[in-house]
Design an enzyme around this catalytic site. Sequence first.
Site, PDB file in Angstrom:
ATOM      1  N   GLU A 136       0.811  -1.220   0.000  1.00 41.76           N
ATOM      2  CA  GLU A 136       0.000   0.000   0.000  1.00 41.76           C
ATOM      3  C   GLU A 136       0.847   1.275   0.000  1.00 41.76           C
ATOM      4  OE1 GLU A 136      -3.659  -1.840   2.629  1.00 41.76           O
ATOM      5  OE2 GLU A 136      -2.098  -0.729   3.685  1.00 41.76           O
ATOM      6  N   PRO A 137       1.594   1.507  -1.064  1.00 38.13           N
ATOM      7  CA  PRO A 137       2.402   2.722  -1.087  1.00 38.13           C
ATOM      8  C   PRO A 137       1.525   3.964  -1.230  1.00 38.13           C
ATOM      9  CG  PRO A 137       2.465   1.639  -3.234  1.00 38.13           C
ATOM     10  CD  PRO A 137       1.708   0.724  -2.312  1.00 38.13           C
ATOM     11  N   GLY A 138       1.837   4.988  -0.460  1.00 36.83           N
ATOM     12  CA  GLY A 138       1.178   6.282  -0.610  1.00 36.83           C
ATOM     13  C   GLY A 138       2.217   7.286  -1.057  1.00 36.83           C
ATOM     14  N   ARG A 139       3.102   7.640  -0.096  1.00 41.83           N
ATOM     15  CA  ARG A 139       4.194   8.572  -0.372  1.00 41.83           C
ATOM     16  C   ARG A 139       5.036   8.120  -1.580  1.00 41.83           C
ATOM     17  NH1 ARG A 139       6.279  11.442   3.923  1.00 41.83           N
ATOM     18  NH2 ARG A 139       5.363   9.864   5.265  1.00 41.83           N
TER      19      ARG A 139
ATOM     20  N   ARG B 261       3.659  19.230   7.455  1.00 41.12           N
ATOM     21  CA  ARG B 261       4.696  18.271   7.847  1.00 41.12           C
ATOM     22  C   ARG B 261       5.852  18.937   8.582  1.00 41.12           C
ATOM     23  NH1 ARG B 261       7.529  15.892   4.713  1.00 41.12           N
ATOM     24  NH2 ARG B 261       7.749  13.920   5.809  1.00 41.12           N
TER      25      ARG B 261
ATOM     26  N   TYR C 203       6.377  17.065  12.013  1.00 40.20           N
ATOM     27  CA  TYR C 203       7.519  16.146  12.126  1.00 40.20           C
ATOM     28  C   TYR C 203       8.867  16.843  12.055  1.00 40.20           C
ATOM     29  CZ  TYR C 203       3.664  13.536   9.931  1.00 40.20           C
ATOM     30  OH  TYR C 203       2.448  13.040   9.575  1.00 40.20           O
TER      31      TYR C 203
ATOM     32  N   CYS D  43       1.208  32.143  11.692  1.00 41.37           N
ATOM     33  CA  CYS D  43       1.608  32.737  12.958  1.00 41.37           C
ATOM     34  C   CYS D  43       2.101  31.707  13.962  1.00 41.37           C
ATOM     35  CB  CYS D  43       0.454  33.548  13.522  1.00 41.37           C
ATOM     36  SG  CYS D  43      -0.058  34.820  12.363  1.00 41.37           S
TER      37      CYS D  43
ATOM     38  N   TYR E 145       0.892  13.981   1.412  1.00 43.37           N
ATOM     39  CA  TYR E 145       0.643  14.523   2.754  1.00 43.37           C
ATOM     40  C   TYR E 145       0.786  16.048   2.798  1.00 43.37           C
ATOM     41  CZ  TYR E 145       0.971   9.581   3.728  1.00 43.37           C
ATOM     42  OH  TYR E 145       0.778   8.222   3.686  1.00 43.37           O
TER      43      TYR E 145
HETATM   44  C1  LIG Z   1      -0.485   5.601   5.805  1.00 45.02           C
HETATM   45  C2  LIG Z   1      -0.730   4.210   5.380  1.00 45.02           C
HETATM   46  C3  LIG Z   1      -0.215   3.758   4.176  1.00 45.02           C
HETATM   47  C4  LIG Z   1       0.682   4.575   3.286  1.00 45.02           C
HETATM   48  O1  LIG Z   1       1.860   4.925   3.914  1.00 45.02           O
HETATM   49  P1  LIG Z   1       3.061   5.584   3.064  1.00 45.02           P
HETATM   50  O2  LIG Z   1       4.103   5.828   4.047  1.00 45.02           O
HETATM   51  O3  LIG Z   1       2.514   6.839   2.471  1.00 45.02           O
HETATM   52  O4  LIG Z   1       3.427   4.599   2.016  1.00 45.02           O
HETATM   53  C5  LIG Z   1      -0.521   2.477   3.792  1.00 45.02           C
HETATM   54  N1  LIG Z   1      -1.322   1.689   4.552  1.00 45.02           N
HETATM   55  C6  LIG Z   1      -1.849   2.108   5.714  1.00 45.02           C
HETATM   56  C7  LIG Z   1      -2.710   1.209   6.485  1.00 45.02           C
HETATM   57  C8  LIG Z   1      -1.567   3.375   6.175  1.00 45.02           C
HETATM   58  O5  LIG Z   1      -2.067   3.778   7.342  1.00 45.02           O
END
Ligand SMILES: *Cc1c(COP(=O)(O)O)cnc(C)c1O
Length: 446
Positions: free
Chosen positions: A302-305, A342, A346, A373, A403
């Site tokens: 499940e890649p997002g970033r 971010r 972070y 601010c 993000y």
């Molecule tokens: C946030 C998340 C992702 C994606 O994470 P990345 O760091 O963006 O790849 C995948 N699966 C689950 C369950 C998440 O909470």
Amino acid sequence: MTAQLSTRPVPTGPADDALWPLTSRATDDGDLVVGGVRLTEVVNRYGTPAYVVDEDDVRERCHRFRQAFPDAEIAYAGKAFLCRAMARWVAEEGLSLDVVSAGELAIARSVGFPAERILLHGNAKSPHDLHSALDHGVGRIVIDSATEVARLAAATGGRRRQPVLLRVIPGVDAGTHPALTTGVEEQKFGLSLDSGGAEDVIRLILGQPDLELVGLHCHVGSQVSQPDAHAAAARRLVTALARIRTEHDVTLRQLDLGGGFPVPYSSAETTFDLLDHARRVRAAVADMCALHRYPTPKLTFEPGRGIAATAGITAYHILAVKHTSTGHAYVAVDGGMGDNPRCSLYGARYTVRLVGRRPRGEMRPTSVVGRFCESGDVLAVDVPLPADLHPGDVLAVAVTGAYHHSMASNYNAVARPPVVAVKDGRARLLVRRESDDDIVTRDVGL
Ligand SMILES: *Cc1c(COP(=O)(O)O)cnc(C)c1O
């Protein structure tokens, strides 16, 4: 608009190709061309701040993940960046989609994203989230608590058997920022394999005729720096599958190992070798399946970033330049933590370059700060930028595709930026800029 395009880095900032969208090219006159469109053109047309997304970059990352894991399902984590176009690109590239709310699901539905390729996640899904998911017939719902089992079973109303995964805690520390760590025992996501928490919920699910347990899920964290974290999680989860088979006489066929694939934000960080990583994870799964004589499960990642981050840049105008008594240069831009939380969440720091003109004079360490601010509203600290920066200059910040838009806020009642897609020499608006009217219109009481 007639300047020659070249691939030579412009001396306007750190020229690290891995940090800018794949189609980026510098021009001799100091512009940056992305998707065949000059950034100054985008800025003139849509104003700043603006998120700019390279469609080809997104599609290429989708393709690379599918190539690295040819037998696996790649489910893009929509929380990183989602709009209707993004959902369409991901669908067209053959990926599945993770959603975490009825809102994200609504975006997916609006472009006809195939329901069987959608997964619903969340440690606390609302009744509205669950009903929306069941109405749409999403492929899998990832159960994250005991209470959710009964709630979900009741909500199905006997319509169909809903396939579910169970989110478990793999007990793997991904070596990332504490706010991004999700693979260890003491945090809010998932059920413990060690304490028997997962075992209890498995029993509950198997006792519900309207739910079909199809596999296990875990996510060790985001921006995972520990190279073997995914492989370690895989080993742990295959062992858990084997134990479930022994205890319950069910052979679960799916293993979802989550996301967390890291991307560099500055040239000091190393790039991530996806193919090598894929080999290690596959080997870990194969070894453990052989050890337990377990049939190889279908893997999901499940890649997002890893898909959205590098495709996006943010363009700002400089509003003010200051020099402190100690000689530090501070450049303030027309955005900041509202469009990029971010930094304050972070302590993330970014790579910045001047675009739109050639610099005169030398580079010097400069901090780029936002307009909000809070003193933590800092985008970059002591990065090399031209000494002649002045109000009106345009700065581009790299790696803002994930993000950012999805985490943006209206802090200080500042309107959120538009999202502009660039591809093949064309720029088009995906999400329009918020207006001051938008902010006032929601405010219905007096
Ligand atoms: C946030 C998340 C992702 C994606 O994470 P990345 O760091 O963006 O790849 C995948 N699966 C689950 C369950 C998440 O909470």
